[in-house]
Design a protein around this motif. Structure first.
Motif, PDB file in Angstrom:
ATOM      1  N   ASN A 163     -23.648   9.318  -1.070  1.00  9.49           N
ATOM      2  CA  ASN A 163     -24.061   8.392  -0.017  1.00  9.49           C
ATOM      3  C   ASN A 163     -25.160   7.487  -0.552  1.00  9.49           C
ATOM      4  O   ASN A 163     -25.693   7.721  -1.642  1.00  9.49           O
ATOM      5  CB  ASN A 163     -24.575   9.179   1.201  1.00  9.49           C
ATOM      6  N   SER A 164     -25.466   6.478   0.217  1.00  7.59           N
ATOM      7  CA  SER A 164     -26.659   5.696  -0.060  1.00  7.59           C
ATOM      8  C   SER A 164     -27.474   5.667   1.216  1.00  7.59           C
ATOM      9  O   SER A 164     -26.937   5.415   2.301  1.00  7.59           O
ATOM     10  CB  SER A 164     -26.309   4.262  -0.473  1.00  7.59           C
ATOM     11  N   VAL A 165     -28.759   5.975   1.102  1.00 10.75           N
ATOM     12  CA  VAL A 165     -29.599   5.971   2.297  1.00 10.75           C
ATOM     13  C   VAL A 165     -30.459   4.710   2.383  1.00 10.75           C
ATOM     14  O   VAL A 165     -31.384   4.636   3.186  1.00 10.75           O
ATOM     15  CB  VAL A 165     -30.506   7.228   2.371  1.00 10.75           C
ATOM     16  N   ILE A 222     -24.874   3.919   8.016  1.00  9.58           N
ATOM     17  CA  ILE A 222     -25.872   3.338   7.123  1.00  9.58           C
ATOM     18  C   ILE A 222     -25.210   2.382   6.130  1.00  9.58           C
ATOM     19  O   ILE A 222     -25.764   1.361   5.751  1.00  9.58           O
ATOM     20  CB  ILE A 222     -26.669   4.445   6.376  1.00  9.58           C
ATOM     21  N   LEU A 223     -23.976   2.719   5.753  1.00 17.62           N
ATOM     22  CA  LEU A 223     -23.313   1.914   4.716  1.00 17.62           C
ATOM     23  C   LEU A 223     -23.003   0.504   5.195  1.00 17.62           C
ATOM     24  O   LEU A 223     -22.813  -0.402   4.394  1.00 17.62           O
ATOM     25  CB  LEU A 223     -22.044   2.624   4.232  1.00 17.62           C
ATOM     26  N   ARG A 251     -19.864  10.128   1.957  1.00 22.32           N
ATOM     27  CA  ARG A 251     -20.274  10.754   3.216  1.00 22.32           C
ATOM     28  C   ARG A 251     -21.418   9.962   3.814  1.00 22.32           C
ATOM     29  O   ARG A 251     -22.583  10.240   3.560  1.00 22.32           O
ATOM     30  CB  ARG A 251     -20.753  12.188   2.969  1.00 22.32           C
ATOM     31  N   PRO A 252     -21.095   8.967   4.625  1.00 24.98           N
ATOM     32  CA  PRO A 252     -22.166   8.125   5.175  1.00 24.98           C
ATOM     33  C   PRO A 252     -23.141   8.942   6.006  1.00 24.98           C
ATOM     34  O   PRO A 252     -24.238   8.500   6.310  1.00 24.98           O
ATOM     35  CB  PRO A 252     -21.428   7.117   6.059  1.00 24.98           C
ATOM     36  N   ARG A 253     -22.733  10.175   6.371  1.00 31.23           N
ATOM     37  CA  ARG A 253     -23.605  10.982   7.207  1.00 31.23           C
ATOM     38  C   ARG A 253     -24.433  11.974   6.393  1.00 31.23           C
ATOM     39  O   ARG A 253     -25.137  12.808   6.956  1.00 31.23           O
ATOM     40  CB  ARG A 253     -22.766  11.724   8.245  1.00 31.23           C
ATOM     41  N   THR A 265     -27.834   9.116  -2.814  1.00 35.24           N
ATOM     42  CA  THR A 265     -28.083  10.546  -2.628  1.00 35.24           C
ATOM     43  C   THR A 265     -26.750  11.255  -2.820  1.00 35.24           C
ATOM     44  O   THR A 265     -25.697  10.681  -2.562  1.00 35.24           O
ATOM     45  CB  THR A 265     -28.606  10.891  -1.216  1.00 35.24           C
ATOM     46  N   PHE A 266     -26.821  12.491  -3.313  1.00 38.43           N
ATOM     47  CA  PHE A 266     -25.570  13.226  -3.528  1.00 38.43           C
ATOM     48  C   PHE A 266     -25.806  14.712  -3.376  1.00 38.43           C
ATOM     49  O   PHE A 266     -26.947  15.187  -3.370  1.00 38.43           O
ATOM     50  CB  PHE A 266     -24.973  12.900  -4.899  1.00 38.43           C
TER      51      PHE A 266
END
Length: 419
Positions: A163-165, A222-223, A251-253, A265-266
């Motif tokens: 994901n990216s936060v 968030i994406l 996983r955007p969540r 983040t992963f």
RNA sequence: GCGGCUGUAGCUCAGUUGGUAGUAGCGCCAGAUUGUGGUUCUGGAUGUCGUGGGUUCAAAUCCCACCAGCCGCCCCA
């Protein structure tokens, strides 16, 4: 009777052998990617974590082992290592050494949670940090490296979640949007979510209650709110991973519980772990150095593996795997033979052979032990043997026994390990 | 921090309606076999029945508290 304190445990053989193997694999992979080890103290000033990890996180808010030292300063048993690594980096001006700074660590961390399988109050992490680069290539390399470690220890069926936060420019905007949306829908969700909507809106995205999933699907992602630089960064990381055929799921969540994360983040999960299914987590933390008071901006990305959990999976998947065994068991008959055997053992051990000498007991007992300890060969040394200069060498697997001279023995075991 | 389940030998576990703790299996030690293991046979050791209270003539068994482990929540590695 004094026992190990709650949530801590002893690591005994043969399990300690698995721990060592896991650590050797990790060291070998780190070495290949030009990472070097850093060892930081277990004890740190409390402020390091409240500023680094974040005052509002569960870790800092309720899980740290914090105490007042005799001089009234507040110390904390480290709950994680990234903040310490960054502290050391700043303190020792590692920004002055050339190139990317790539550091790895392994060791115990402490969090005062309710213990459970795969969750201990003293637990071990193996982790790495790549400092000094904002390049998405650094993100990809770190992820690739962790995949190599898992491959190296023989783990299959794990899943990489990505994901990216976002960053301080785009995340607050997203959170605001999320809050607004939640005002309308939160009342239809579970009690926890209603609470989270007010306290920590991001965590709503992570809710596992089945009934809430439909609502969560409709929440903003968030994406869709990443700023242009964050979007480009994320797309590039993804393409790097795809080029290396590393499978991942967006996983955007995926929300991490430490405040310092930015952008990538992963997490890697594995089914064999039950509810503690995460074997490692990581991400980028471009703002951490500044929050620790550094004037030199120091971007970074890293990960941390839960070694206890990793070892647990390795043990389950390869139970019955042979431990590095005993090569030769020497059974001396009597006092003179024991002296002779000790010298002999010393010589053989110099060439790397694993040798054990029976200090006491009859021959029968010694042979029994050789068998129980899994020795590949047994050597019988008695008065006859010393006098003749020959020994009786027995192959424990076949039962075959023959007479060998001292020279023959060293030729066989001493110069090269032909076993 | 919250909820649930569990706790008897080194390990896995029996233990009836409360009546002195098991010929249990594995493991450990010893002997059968005074210089030969794995198979077999024989014998032996090891328990504050998680801890502390309570009920009872009598508690491993019933009740309470605590401790620890496991499962779920929370959170994370």
């Amino acid at each position: 009777m004094i026992r190990a304190v709650k949530g801590t445990r002893d690591i005994l053989p043969p399990s300690s052998g698995v721990w060592n193997r896991v650590e050797s694999v990790a060291r070998a992979v780190f070495q290949a990617y030009n990472y070097q080890e850093i060892r930081t103290p277990i004890l740190e000033e409390t402020a390091l974590f409240s500023r680094g990890v974040g005052e509002e996180t569960d870790i800092v808010g309720k899980e740290m082992y914090t105490f007042e030292d005799r001089d009234k300063s507040s110390l904390t048993l480290r709950p994680e290592a990234t903040a310490s690594v960054m502290r050391a980096y700043i303190e020792h001006r590692l920004d002055q050494i050339p190139g990317q700074k790539k550091l790895y660590y392994m060791g115990p961390m402490f969090r005062r949670e309710r213990p459970q399988k795969g969750r201990y109050r003293q637990f071990f992490q193996i982790g790495a940090e790549a400092l000094g680069s904002t390049s998405p290539a650094a993100d990809a390399e770190v992820i690739e490296m962790v995949v190599e470690i898992l491959k190296g220890v023989g783990i299959e069926n794990s899943q990489l979640l990505l994901n990216s936060v976002g960053c301080p420019a785009c995340r607050p905007v997203f959170i605001e949007r999320l809050r607004e949306t939640l005002k309308d829908v939160a009342p239809t969700m579970c009690a926890d979510c209603q609470r989270r909507a007010g306290t920590n809106a991001l965590r709503v995205l992570d809710c596992k209650v089945p009934a809430d999933q439909a609502v969560i699907e409709t929440l903003p992602s968030i994406l869709d709110h990443l700023c242009e630089p964050c979007r480009t960064h994320f797309d590039t990381v993804r393409s790097y991973l795809s080029e290396r055929k590393i499978l991942f799921e967006i996983r955007p969540r995926l929300v991490r519980g430490l405040d310092y994360y930015t952008r990538t983040t992963f997490e890697i999960v594995h089914g064999a772990l039950g509810s503690q299914n995460s074997i490692l987590g990581g991400g980028r933390y471009d703002g951490l150095a500044e929050s620790l008071g550094s004037k030199v901006p120091t971007p970074g990305i890293g990960f941390s593996i839960g070694e206890d959990r990793l070892v647990m999976i390795v043990e389950e998947s390869q139970k019955g795997a042979d431990a590095a065994g005993l090569d030769l068991f020497i059974a001396p008959m009597g006092e003179a033979a024991l002296r002779h055997s000790m010298l002999l053992a010393h010589g053989l051990r110099k060439s790397g052979l694993c040798v054990e000498v029976a200090f006491e007991g009859k021959l029968k007992r010694a042979m029994e032990l050789a068998n129980k300890l899994g020795a590949k060969f047994a050597l019988i040394v008695g008065d006859d043997e010393i006098a003749s200069g020959n020994y009786a060498l027995k192959d424990m697997a076949t039962g075959e026994q023959k007479t060998v001279s001292r020279v023959e023995l060293f030729e066989r075991f001493g110069y090269a390990r032909i076993i």
